[in-house]
Motif scaffolding. Structure first.
Motif, short mmCIF file in Angstrom:
data_model
loop_
_atom_site.label_atom_id
_atom_site.label_comp_id
_atom_site.label_asym_id
_atom_site.label_seq_id
_atom_site.Cartn_x
_atom_site.Cartn_y
_atom_site.Cartn_z
N LYS A 56 66.74 71.00 62.19
CA LYS A 56 65.66 71.32 62.70
C LYS A 56 64.66 71.91 61.77
N ARG A 58 64.89 74.89 60.52
CA ARG A 58 64.58 76.27 61.24
C ARG A 58 64.65 77.29 60.16
N SER A 144 65.62 74.43 70.98
CA SER A 144 65.32 73.39 71.27
C SER A 144 65.54 72.20 70.19
N ASN A 146 63.72 69.98 68.62
CA ASN A 146 62.63 69.51 67.70
C ASN A 146 62.64 70.21 66.33
N SER A 152 58.51 71.15 72.00
CA SER A 152 59.76 70.94 72.43
C SER A 152 59.88 69.53 73.26
N HIS A 230 53.52 77.79 66.77
CA HIS A 230 54.87 77.12 67.33
C HIS A 230 54.42 75.80 68.46
MG MG Z 1 62.33 76.19 70.18
#
Ligand code: MG
Ligand code: AMP
Length: 317
Positions: A56, A58, A144, A146, A152, A230
């Motif tokens: 991700k 992330r 999620s 994505n 998402s 986001h």
């Molecule tokens: Mg998310």
């Protein structure tokens, strides 16, 4: 049976068993939930959790939601309290996430909750993921599906749009019914809504019968998903607009707007639940078209409309 995309698998007992095998090897898969599609991995395994963050892209300080089958399975990892029991009884399984104090002896991988002394727990309602959770003896970390900061996914095709062939197994559970991420409510210390969702402040108040605040953002990151840009389609978004044009897509809501080449109505019936379900679909469609920017009409800020406006505000950052 596989779909035309070689990595999308229909929901069948045989495919569920394949999914379980992959998870037991601490590999990751994509699963449907009632909110949005997610990337799932064994929450006790640092290998699985690392893979999720990497795929991700992330930030490590943004913790993951841990998904359980029921209240008894959560007890080994989190301290439960009365507020949690009341809310669980009313809203779980369903689109709500609870922040609880983490137990010292919990086996949840530290990376999954960003080394906090709390964990976010959810009990998803979608049948496929519930069946899966019933057949394994570890919880699943599921953010999620994505790339961090992007829109998402609410269908297997959206996951392909995000990751192409990078994911070898996507379990097809149809279109996500809610279409927005879960409500996140803090229950360790002051009760606070950290992220609005389908379960609204009014719903929570009816059960808890106490004052509730909504987190507005602070320097200390409590729920990072609330702070940053986001859900972004990658082009500018302007809220509370009156119209669009050839180059500017116009997202609308309600009876007074017709659909058109550049007009995308979230719900021509004026139904906010339908609008929530359509929001990410429409943002993704616009992102993949020629539009240079997006204007959004005013959306009523009540019920799930609060969550729709929250996502749009952050997409517009
Ligand atoms: Mg998310
Ligand atoms: P996502 O997985 O992208 O749907 O986002 C999960 C949301 O839950 C993010 O807003 C996280 O910041 C929030 N979250 C997860 N764990 C915690 C926690 N322990 N405390 C506060 N917020 C959390």
């Amino acid at each position: 049976m596989k779909n035309i995309y070689s990595n999308i698998y229909k929901n069948s007992p045989k495919n569920l068993n394949i999914a379980i095998k992959i998870l037991k090897k601490n590999n990751i898969i994509v699963v449907p939930t009632e909110t949005v599609y997610g990337i799932a991995g064994n929450a006790y395994s640092k290998y699985a959790v690392k893979k999720i963050y990497k795929l991700k892209n992330r930030p490590k300080k943004n913790p993951l939601i841990i998904h359980y089958r029921d209240i008894s399975s959560v007890k080994k990892d989190a301290k439960i309290n009365d507020r949690f029991k009341k809310l669980y009884k009313k809203f779980s399984p369903g689109p709500i996430t609870y922040i609880l104090e983490k137990k010292k002896k919990s086996k949840i991988c530290k990376l999954a909750n960003a080394k906090l002394n709390t964990i976010a727990v959810r009990f998803p309602k979608h049948n496929s993921i519930r069946n899966l959770l019933k057949k394994i003896d570890f919880p699943l970390a599921i953010p999620s599906a994505n790339i961090a900061g992007k829109i998402s996914p609410v269908s297997p095709g959206d996951v392909i749009d995000e990751f192409g062939k990078k994911i070898s197994f996507i379990l097809d559970g149809g279109r996500s019914q809610v279409g927005l991420e879960s409500t996140v409510v803090n229950l360790f210390g002051k009760t606070k809504i950290l992220r609005p969702g389908a379960i609204t402040k009014k719903h929570l108040k009816e059960v808890l019968r106490e004052r509730l605040t909504t987190f507005k953002g602070s320097k200390k990151i409590r729920s990072p998903g609330l702070l940053k840009k986001h859900y972004s389609p990658g082009i500018p978004i302007k809220l509370n607009s009156k119209k669009g044009n050839n180059k500017v897509a116009f997202i609308t809501f309600g009876k007074k707007y017709k659909n058109g080449k550049n007009i995308f109505n979230l719900s021509s019936k004026g139904n906010l639940n339908e609008a929530a379900k359509n929001l990410y679909k429409i943002l993704r469609k616009i992102k993949n078209s020629q539009f240079k920017s997006i204007n959004v009409a005013k959306i009523p800020n009540k019920g799930i409309g609060v969550a729709i406006n929250d996502r749009l505000r952050r997409a517009a950052k």
